[in-house]
Design an enzyme around this catalytic site. Structure first.
Site, PDB file in Angstrom:
ATOM      1  CB  VAL A  67      -1.043   0.102   1.440  1.00  0.00           C
ATOM      2  CG1 VAL A  67      -1.936   1.168   1.019  1.00  0.00           C
ATOM      3  CG2 VAL A  67      -1.572  -1.206   1.586  1.00  0.00           C
ATOM      4  CG  HIS A  68       2.902   3.178  -3.264  1.00  0.00           C
ATOM      5  ND1 HIS A  68       2.279   2.177  -3.955  1.00  0.00           N
ATOM      6  CD2 HIS A  68       3.072   4.122  -3.899  1.00  0.00           C
ATOM      7  CE1 HIS A  68       2.342   2.315  -5.139  1.00  0.00           C
ATOM      8  NE2 HIS A  68       2.552   3.380  -5.457  1.00  0.00           N
ATOM      9  NE  ARG A  69      -1.710   3.773  -6.857  1.00  0.00           N
ATOM     10  CZ  ARG A  69      -0.965   4.410  -7.836  1.00  0.00           C
ATOM     11  NH1 ARG A  69      -0.657   5.712  -7.644  1.00  0.00           N
ATOM     12  NH2 ARG A  69      -0.215   3.757  -8.714  1.00  0.00           N
TER      13      ARG A  69
END
Ligand code: UD1
Length: 337
Positions: A195-197
């Site tokens: 998860v990085h957005r």
């Protein structure tokens, strides 16, 4: 030709690696690293593993708000392009480094070649959508990874110098798979999470994702992007092993040995498809529609119930073939150049 290539963020290193290898047989390439990603396991490790040449320039621009970051890159890149006077600029994907490179070039009348053109999400709330639309609009040559990307450009009236080349990420995947290297840590049965957005990097969203992961029947491995490191460690993360970001090869190792993937990464959802792993994508619209063939990729909201439901979905045997090309996108791009 003399070509300046601008890279800055992790996925661009992977893409540039495959194209550079072919490009440098025929052309002079000046490689510029904006500095957007700078931790050694976000940047240097990719240069090392993928044999990317040392950048000719490293602008050292990182962090801060999007406008400030993009503006600082624009000013520095204008200086580099004015000094180097290349015949073309090559950019990849949809990051702030991509847009800054394109804007600097267009104002100096340097033709822009855009790899991974034509992707569309359908909402300007995603920062990358702005970058890709603007870059496509001012590019001289547009290299599309898929048929649907060509269609997206056609819908916007962009039809000149559009090439469907296949996906350079698929080239990279095949290249690395044919050259297994290094000792891979043993992880056992697991799920793979990234998860990085920006949209998902808030306490409420990440806590929901973690709640779902706690209920899976095997441990979840999450290589944490530096953006989320503090937040991830501060939340309850039962059944989740938080690890440092990993290089390209270790990521493929984690992918090839996992049960299923949960991600908001455009790159990892494709790599899951290449590896034949079912994927749940934490976005509310498809961005790589081909990965959804046969239900192999399912969209989920950042809600525990929805994520678990999509993770248990049956996959229909896929008959869609390989929509990402034949592993020779880089050659087709260099040919078109
Ligand atoms: C960027 C791209 C995104 C891409 C992603 C790949 C934009 C708008 N987004 O997002 O499209 O999918 O890269 O990973 O360009 N940070 C570190 N160390 C690093 C890199 C980043 O600490 O090596 C920190 C930055 O200082 C910043 C945050 O992480 O505070 C976010 O980094 P940034 O480059 O702004 O965006 P990404 O989320 O990485």
């Amino acid at each position: 030709m003399k070509i300046v290539t601008v890279v800055g963020a992790r996925p661009q290193f992977v893409k540039a690696a495959v194209v550079s290898r072919v490009l440098r047989k025929k052309h002079q390439e000046i490689l510029v690293h904006t500095g957007q990603h700078y931790d050694s396991n976000m940047s240097a490790i990719f240069f090392r593993e993928l044999g990317i040449p040392e950048p000719d320039y490293n602008l050292g621009i990182q962090g801060g708000a999007h406008g400030r970051m993009t503006g600082a890159m624009l000013a520095s890149l204008e200086e580099v392009l004015s000094a180097e006077k290349p015949e073309a600029l090559l950019v990849y994907g949809d990051t702030n480094s991509t847009l800054a490179g394109a804007l600097a070039a267009v104002k100096l009348h340097i033709p822009i070649y855009h790899v991974e053109a034509g992707l569309r999400f359908g909402a300007l709330t995603m920062p990358e959508e702005v970058n890709r639309i603007l870059t496509d609009r001012i590019s001289e040559k547009l290299f599309c990874p898929t048929e649907s990307a060509v269609d997206n450009l056609r819908t916007e009236g962009i039809i000149r110098n559009v090439y469907q080349t296949g996906d350079v990420m698929y080239d990279a995947y095949l290249w690395a798979s044919a050259r297994p290297g290094g000792q891979m840590p043993e992880y056992g049965r697991h799920y793979l999470l990234t998860v990085h957005r920006e949209e998902n990097s808030n306490p409420a969203a990440l806590a929901e994702i973690f709640r779902a992961m706690a209920q899976l029947d095997a441990p979840v491995i999450y290589p944490v992007h530096p953006r989320n490191a503090k937040l991830a460690h501060s939340l309850e993360h039962t059944n989740i092993e938080l690890i440092e970001p990993v290089g390209y090869r270790e990521m493929l190792g984690l992918l090839n040995s996992c049960e299923r993937v949960v991600t908001d990464s455009g790159g990892l959802q494709r790599e899951a498809f290449f590896a034949g792993k079912p994927c749940v994508t934490l976005l509310d619209r498809p961005i790589w529609p081909e990965t959804h063939n046969g239900g192999r990729n399912q969209l989920a909201k950042c809600e525990c119930g929805d994520i678990l439901e999509k993770l248990s979905a049956d996959i229909i045997a896929d008959s869609g073939g390989q929509p990402f090309g034949d592993g020779h996108a880089a050659e087709k791009i260099v040919e078109a150049i």
